[in-house]
Design a protein around this motif. Structure first.
Motif, PDB file in Angstrom:
ATOM      1  N   ALA A  22      41.109 -19.195  70.004  1.00 57.96           N
ATOM      2  CA  ALA A  22      41.542 -19.156  71.713  1.00 57.96           C
ATOM      3  C   ALA A  22      40.346 -19.466  72.561  1.00 57.96           C
ATOM      4  O   ALA A  22      40.645 -19.825  73.639  1.00 57.96           O
ATOM      5  N   TYR A  26      40.188 -21.937  75.651  1.00 58.07           N
ATOM      6  CA  TYR A  26      39.860 -21.670  77.015  1.00 58.07           C
ATOM      7  C   TYR A  26      39.025 -22.768  77.547  1.00 58.07           C
ATOM      8  O   TYR A  26      39.024 -23.248  78.879  1.00 58.07           O
ATOM      9  N   SER A  88      38.991 -13.012  77.674  1.00 56.39           N
ATOM     10  CA  SER A  88      39.715 -14.302  77.037  1.00 56.39           C
ATOM     11  C   SER A  88      40.872 -14.042  76.079  1.00 56.39           C
ATOM     12  O   SER A  88      41.185 -14.724  75.040  1.00 56.39           O
ATOM     13  N   ALA A  89      41.533 -12.988  76.244  1.00 54.84           N
ATOM     14  CA  ALA A  89      42.735 -12.420  75.472  1.00 54.84           C
ATOM     15  C   ALA A  89      43.583 -11.590  76.159  1.00 54.84           C
ATOM     16  O   ALA A  89      42.940 -10.893  77.224  1.00 54.84           O
ATOM     17  N   ASN A  90      44.752 -11.375  76.018  1.00 57.41           N
ATOM     18  CA  ASN A  90      45.720 -10.728  76.539  1.00 57.41           C
ATOM     19  C   ASN A  90      45.553  -9.031  76.193  1.00 57.41           C
ATOM     20  O   ASN A  90      45.791  -8.371  76.900  1.00 57.41           O
ATOM     21  N   ILE A 110      44.052 -11.377  83.488  1.00 50.36           N
ATOM     22  CA  ILE A 110      44.985 -12.521  83.099  1.00 50.36           C
ATOM     23  C   ILE A 110      46.508 -11.910  83.333  1.00 50.36           C
ATOM     24  O   ILE A 110      47.213 -12.693  83.992  1.00 50.36           O
ATOM     25  N   THR A 202      46.733 -15.527  73.359  1.00 46.87           N
ATOM     26  CA  THR A 202      46.084 -16.819  73.800  1.00 46.87           C
ATOM     27  C   THR A 202      45.938 -17.843  72.707  1.00 46.87           C
ATOM     28  O   THR A 202      45.484 -19.138  72.782  1.00 46.87           O
ATOM     29  N   ASP A 219      51.634 -20.538  79.842  1.00 42.98           N
ATOM     30  CA  ASP A 219      50.603 -20.609  78.995  1.00 42.98           C
ATOM     31  C   ASP A 219      49.581 -19.812  79.819  1.00 42.98           C
ATOM     32  O   ASP A 219      48.780 -19.943  80.681  1.00 42.98           O
ATOM     33  N   THR A 220      49.474 -18.563  79.516  1.00 44.81           N
ATOM     34  CA  THR A 220      48.508 -17.503  79.969  1.00 44.81           C
ATOM     35  C   THR A 220      46.956 -17.962  80.183  1.00 44.81           C
ATOM     36  O   THR A 220      46.187 -17.675  80.985  1.00 44.81           O
ATOM     37  N   VAL A 221      46.550 -18.858  78.846  1.00 47.13           N
ATOM     38  CA  VAL A 221      45.457 -19.502  79.101  1.00 47.13           C
ATOM     39  C   VAL A 221      45.081 -20.293  80.450  1.00 47.13           C
ATOM     40  O   VAL A 221      44.121 -20.295  81.032  1.00 47.13           O
TER      41      VAL A 221
END
Length: 234
Positions: A22, A26, A88-90, A110, A202, A219-221
């Motif tokens: 992921a 990013y 960098s992750a949910n 995020i 992600t 797309d959450t990223v």
């Protein structure tokens, strides 16, 4: 789209490694969005602290231990000169408030970025996909519901299978279950009247893109990185 010059941009600090796949995605989005927004060769400064994912995911102290790892990473980024920091992750956003409290620079959530984008798109009824923690815990769903969204999650068996796909396949660049995930989304789009699907892990954007299904794909990223670059440019 008009390209513009930026004389000063804040340094972005990214806590990566959750998972490494992921984090690579990013960085790919960081490049794409920067090239879209700025003149050639202009990129915000970016510092990545990639944690040891095994120590994180199998931490014997659970979320207390994971929180400590994230706080140490955030402090390291702050010492390195980061002026805004992000996870960098949910799923790690379950401890986002504690990590933010531990550093003296702002962090970009995020979930907040997602809510802003969902409001912009005018979507209200959504399917939330992610790890078991993201889908089952209340931290993510409550934030969305408090913002006025109707949030659905898959059945227990579907959640278990999706979690397995994420942790045993997607994190290792194995995309063999893509059709299963597409079928899951399409079934809920047809039976539950959802207007959009949140790729709330992600790794999921590695296999699902806008246009793959008939509903809006969040797309959450991409949403998160777009917001980070926006904040860095202010």
């Amino acid at each position: 789209m008009r390209l513009f010059k930026v004389r000063f941009m804040k340094k972005i600090g990214l806590i990566g490694g959750t998972s490494p796949e992921a984090t690579c995605y990013y960085y790919k989005k960081y490049l794409e969005i920067s090239r879209e927004k700025f003149e050639p060769y202009i990129f915000p400064e970016l510092i990545i602290y990639s944690i040891n994912f095994k120590e994180f995911i199998h931490n014997p102290r659970g979320w207390e231990g994971r929180k400590e790892i994230l706080i140490n990473a955030a402090k390291a980024l702050e010492r390195a000169g980061a002026e805004i920091i992000s996870l960098s992750a949910n799923t790690p956003h379950i401890v986002f408030p504690d990590v933010q409290e531990a550093v003296n620079v702002p962090m970009v959530s995020i979930i907040d970025a997602l809510i802003e984008e969902m409001n912009r798109k005018g979507v209200k009824r959504v399917l939330l996909l992610g790890t078991k923690t993201t889908m089952r815990a209340e931290f993510y769903k409550n934030a969305l519901r408090e913002a006025g969204f109707d949030v659905l999650t898959p059945s227990e068996n579907e959640m278990d299978e999706l979690h397995r796909i994420i942790t045993e396949e997607l994190m290792f660049e194995n995309f063999k279950s893509r059709e299963w995930v597409l079928d899951l989304i399409n079934r809920y789009a047809g039976s539950a009247g959802i207007e959009g699907v949140i790729l709330g892990c992600t790794e999921l954007p590695l296999i699902i893109k806008q246009g793959d299904v008939s509903i809006e794909v969040f797309d959450t990223v991409e949403i998160h990185m777009r917001k980070l670059i926006e904040v860095a440019s202010e």
